[in-house]
Design a protein around this motif. Structure first.
Motif, mmCIF file in Angstrom:
data_model
loop_
_atom_site.group_PDB
_atom_site.id
_atom_site.type_symbol
_atom_site.label_atom_id
_atom_site.label_comp_id
_atom_site.label_asym_id
_atom_site.label_seq_id
_atom_site.Cartn_x
_atom_site.Cartn_y
_atom_site.Cartn_z
ATOM 1 N N VAL A 66 5.146 -19.956 28.609
ATOM 2 C CA VAL A 66 5.246 -18.861 27.647
ATOM 3 C C VAL A 66 6.697 -18.840 27.158
ATOM 4 N N PRO A 67 6.966 -19.255 25.934
ATOM 5 C CA PRO A 67 8.355 -19.234 25.458
ATOM 6 C C PRO A 67 8.880 -17.798 25.392
ATOM 7 N N PRO A 68 10.162 -17.594 25.642
ATOM 8 C CA PRO A 68 10.728 -16.257 25.442
ATOM 9 C C PRO A 68 10.522 -15.784 24.005
ATOM 10 N N TYR A 69 10.423 -14.487 23.835
ATOM 11 C CA TYR A 69 10.173 -13.896 22.522
ATOM 12 C C TYR A 69 11.325 -14.192 21.557
ATOM 13 N N ARG A 70 10.950 -14.632 20.368
ATOM 14 C CA ARG A 70 11.897 -14.791 19.270
ATOM 15 C C ARG A 70 11.243 -14.187 18.042
ATOM 16 N N ARG A 71 11.885 -13.193 17.483
ATOM 17 C CA ARG A 71 11.271 -12.364 16.456
ATOM 18 C C ARG A 71 10.739 -13.151 15.263
ATOM 19 N N HIS A 72 11.477 -14.139 14.807
ATOM 20 C CA HIS A 72 11.103 -14.840 13.568
ATOM 21 C C HIS A 72 10.507 -16.226 13.844
ATOM 22 N N ALA A 73 10.224 -16.531 15.092
ATOM 23 C CA ALA A 73 9.675 -17.853 15.413
ATOM 24 C C ALA A 73 8.217 -17.952 14.975
ATOM 25 N N VAL A 74 7.842 -19.111 14.465
ATOM 26 C CA VAL A 74 6.441 -19.412 14.180
ATOM 27 C C VAL A 74 5.907 -20.130 15.411
ATOM 28 N N CYS A 75 5.133 -19.427 16.221
ATOM 29 C CA CYS A 75 4.755 -19.935 17.542
ATOM 30 C C CYS A 75 3.304 -19.573 17.835
ATOM 31 N N ALA A 76 2.469 -20.561 18.123
ATOM 32 C CA ALA A 76 1.059 -20.319 18.412
ATOM 33 C C ALA A 76 0.884 -19.478 19.667
ATOM 34 N N VAL A 77 1.760 -19.695 20.661
ATOM 35 C CA VAL A 77 1.659 -18.919 21.905
ATOM 36 C C VAL A 77 1.920 -17.443 21.616
ATOM 37 N N ALA A 78 2.986 -17.145 20.885
ATOM 38 C CA ALA A 78 3.326 -15.768 20.564
ATOM 39 C C ALA A 78 2.230 -15.110 19.737
ATOM 40 N N ALA A 79 1.685 -15.838 18.765
ATOM 41 C CA ALA A 79 0.631 -15.282 17.917
ATOM 42 C C ALA A 79 -0.619 -14.955 18.737
ATOM 43 N N SER A 80 -0.980 -15.832 19.653
ATOM 44 C CA SER A 80 -2.154 -15.592 20.490
ATOM 45 C C SER A 80 -1.935 -14.408 21.423
ATOM 46 N N LEU A 81 -0.729 -14.304 21.987
ATOM 47 C CA LEU A 81 -0.415 -13.164 22.846
ATOM 48 C C LEU A 81 -0.460 -11.861 22.060
ATOM 49 N N GLU A 82 0.083 -11.882 20.852
ATOM 50 C CA GLU A 82 0.062 -10.677 20.025
ATOM 51 C C GLU A 82 -1.373 -10.223 19.772
ATOM 52 N N PHE A 83 -2.246 -11.157 19.470
ATOM 53 C CA PHE A 83 -3.647 -10.822 19.213
ATOM 54 C C PHE A 83 -4.315 -10.253 20.461
ATOM 55 N N GLN A 157 7.558 -17.493 33.791
ATOM 56 C CA GLN A 157 6.765 -17.228 32.591
ATOM 57 C C GLN A 157 6.394 -15.747 32.493
ATOM 58 N N LEU A 158 6.210 -15.074 33.619
ATOM 59 C CA LEU A 158 5.991 -13.633 33.580
ATOM 60 C C LEU A 158 7.228 -12.900 33.086
ATOM 61 N N GLU A 159 8.395 -13.380 33.471
ATOM 62 C CA GLU A 159 9.635 -12.800 32.938
ATOM 63 C C GLU A 159 9.692 -12.980 31.419
ATOM 64 N N HIS A 160 9.287 -14.152 30.955
ATOM 65 C CA HIS A 160 9.260 -14.394 29.517
ATOM 66 C C HIS A 160 8.294 -13.444 28.819
ATOM 67 N N LEU A 161 7.139 -13.199 29.437
ATOM 68 C CA LEU A 161 6.162 -12.299 28.839
ATOM 69 C C LEU A 161 6.764 -10.929 28.560
ATOM 70 N N ARG A 162 7.605 -10.470 29.468
ATOM 71 C CA ARG A 162 8.160 -9.125 29.331
ATOM 72 C C ARG A 162 9.270 -9.065 28.281
ATOM 73 N N THR A 163 9.633 -10.204 27.701
ATOM 74 C CA THR A 163 10.560 -10.175 26.570
ATOM 75 C C THR A 163 9.836 -9.853 25.263
ATOM 76 N N TYR A 164 8.500 -9.908 25.278
ATOM 77 C CA TYR A 164 7.727 -9.551 24.090
ATOM 78 C C TYR A 164 7.630 -8.032 24.023
ATOM 79 N N PRO A 165 8.099 -7.423 22.947
ATOM 80 C CA PRO A 165 8.171 -5.958 22.922
ATOM 81 C C PRO A 165 6.841 -5.270 23.126
#
Length: 204
Positions: A66-83, A157-165
């Motif tokens: 799980v990559p750390p959160y980056r606000r403007h990144a185009v990332c399939a992992v982040a998009a799936s987590l957001e959904f 990776q759990l630490e990374h998850l908690r960087t997502y607001p």
């Protein structure tokens, strides 16, 4: 490949006796939990958990990263987590690592990665395995180092998850629970860490 093709051809016919089973999936999408795990073919979430179709929202990445959160990144992992978190409002989110993980082995070796440059770039940029306090990595990929490293990798990776607001907001509100699992390929046993703040894994 042929057995897969044969199964696909007969799938609709085998399910025609129970048309409502699949029709209900078309009407709504309400998984019970989300699971982030490795792309490794030996890790089969529905087999391990007993989840039926529609019950488990799966997100698979090389090394269950799980990559750390980056606000403007185009990332399939982040998009799936957001959904999963914002749209589906799932109450549980699991990160599951596993034994004999090639991605973690690559992290331990610290090889330049000329043979698999994209994999090594992904791990170097997103995995976040090392922290300064951990000290030097073991000199080789021996199995006695690999299990512990893979488990620490899951916790990272759990630490990374908690960087997502939106993840952190729902965790703090008691609306989302995070889980750390480690699956042992050769025995089928799954271990879990008591997060947050856990450093060891125990049998579920």
């Amino acid at each position: 490949m042929q057995p897969f093709t044969d199964h696909v051809r007969g799938f609709a016919a085998r399910n025609s006796a129970h048309p409502q089973a699949l029709a209900s999936l078309a009407r709504e999408h309400r998984p019970l939990a989300a699971l982030v795990t490795c792309s490794d073919a030996r890790v089969v979430p529905s087999l391990i958990t007993g989840a039926r179709p529609g019950e488990l929202f799966e997100l698979r990445t090389a090394g269950n990263v799980v990559p750390p959160y980056r606000r403007h990144a185009v990332c399939a992992v982040a998009a799936s987590l957001e959904f999963a978190v914002e749209q589906l409002r799932l109450p549980d989110l699991i990160v599951c690592g596993h034994s004999h993980c090639a991605a973690v082995r690559c992290l331990l070796r610290r090889r330049p990665g000329a043979d698999l440059p994209l994999l090594h770039r992904w791990l170097a940029a997103a995995a976040g395995y090392r922290r300064p306090a951990e000290g030097p990595l073991p000199p080789g990929p021996a199995d006695e180092h690999l299990a512990g490293a893979a488990q620490r990798h899951v916790l990272t990776q759990l630490e990374h998850l908690r960087t997502y607001p939106w993840v952190e907001r729902r965790v703090r509100a008691g609306q989302l629970r995070l889980h750390a699992w480690y699956y042992t390929v050769e025995t089928g046993q799954t271990l879990a860490a008591r997060v947050p703040g856990a450093s060891t894994f125990e049998a579920l």
